[in-house]
Design an enzyme around this catalytic site. Sequence first.
Site, mmCIF file in Angstrom:
data_model
loop_
_atom_site.group_PDB
_atom_site.id
_atom_site.type_symbol
_atom_site.label_atom_id
_atom_site.label_comp_id
_atom_site.label_asym_id
_atom_site.label_seq_id
_atom_site.Cartn_x
_atom_site.Cartn_y
_atom_site.Cartn_z
ATOM 1 N N GLU A 232 0.966 -1.014 0.430
ATOM 2 C CA GLU A 232 -0.142 -0.043 -0.168
ATOM 3 C C GLU A 232 0.990 1.339 0.380
ATOM 4 O OE1 GLU A 232 -1.370 3.663 0.622
ATOM 5 O OE2 GLU A 232 -1.669 2.869 2.525
ATOM 6 N N CYS A 266 -2.565 8.739 3.497
ATOM 7 C CA CYS A 266 -2.601 8.142 2.093
ATOM 8 C C CYS A 266 -3.845 8.570 1.277
ATOM 9 C CB CYS A 266 -1.934 6.454 1.690
ATOM 10 S SG CYS A 266 -3.040 5.563 3.240
#
Length: 458
Positions: A232, A266
């Site tokens: 990720e 993020c």
Amino acid sequence: MTIASVDPATGEVHKKFAAHTPAEVEARIAAADGAFRILSRTTFAQRAEWLHRAADLLEAEADAVAGLITAEMGKTLESARYEALKSAAGMRHFADHAERYLAPERPVDPAAAGASDLVVRFDPIGVVLAVMPWNYPIWQTVRFAAPALMAGNTGLLKHASNVPQCALYLSDLFDRAGFPPGSFPAVLIEAKDVAPLLADRRIRAATLTGSVAAGSAVAEAAGRHIKKTVLELGGTDVFLVLPSADLERAAEAAVTARVQNAGQSCIAAKRYYVHADVYDEFTARFVEGMAATIAGDPRDPGTTFGPLATERGRREVEALVADAVAKGATVLAGGRTPDGPGFFYPATVLSGLTPDMRLYREECFGPVACVHRVADLGEAIRLANDSDFGLSSSVWTGDAAEIDRAEREIEAGGVFVNGLTASFPGVPFGGVKDSGYGRELSAHGIREFVNAKTVWRA
């Protein structure tokens, strides 16, 4: 890189840690491997009991944990406490649902395969190396650890070097909860020492949340040793506003989407594409809201968001903004580093972005928003997809046809309609393109690190 707790609000070094020696790292790998031999033979009920106990401990210690998070990476006490409680809830989710997520399956009629019985089991694989980031130091780790431990795996935690006390807390938490000692040991090592760990046969896979460069390095090392990875790697998430949107709600959410965690998320919105018909009104509301935020002492209840986590991180944000301004971008709010101690940076809005500016494509890990005027949804989707990243997105419209098109055409791991992008334990989380591969959370996440074993019986 120094392994140390540095208060981002003051720049003061609270505590330094010596990196673990090779012998100390070896002892922790051996402990995790030994714990796997025990944990993998326990029942779901036993593992659930331990994980519920870990959740109870974390919840009882939420205030202390919040103080630790704030001291090491600078988020407000309120948001740090929320992170601790969310992590406890995530543990409970997997304690309650892991057995169902990993229940054996009968995908076809056994007779079709010439068998009396045919099932697919989901068995644990061993020690998984977890390379975790500092921005959500408890939640990001728990969202891997909870499903991994419930599946019967153990973990080896390499946390970010600026949150060593959070790392040690988590390692101790699972031991105190009753898991076999060494089920989730933390190794205090520098980034350069991560990839070599994957040569160890006892480490069977790796998961990483971090930069593209870090993910690429770990994936390369894992690939050489035929080991699976889940990555990720962040994103430049989009926030689309169309004429039928509730502009008041959208503008309010837009501020939260950019300044939560001081923009160090993020899934924080970073690129705002606004239809020309509502661009002026939305942008005025958005700029007003961003300008009204308070970047200050994370321990003060009146603070909107705290400092950036590191001095280096602030320098990177400053460089991105300076590059855009030098090439013609307009500053609508913020954009100026304040005087004084700490790594603070104000909520900033820029317009007039062009492709030659770094901010046009690079992820800005700070409270900086870029607003773009678009002619229609088609242009918004084209620009949204013109990115190396594809983690998540937020779309604001009341038009059913636009919702359907956005859901189908936006290239991302998630599309949130008239709401903030978020993560939930029962919903898969992850991205496409340079945002990484694989999924965390939900049944999809817990199945990333298991052996889907076919069992055929004559």
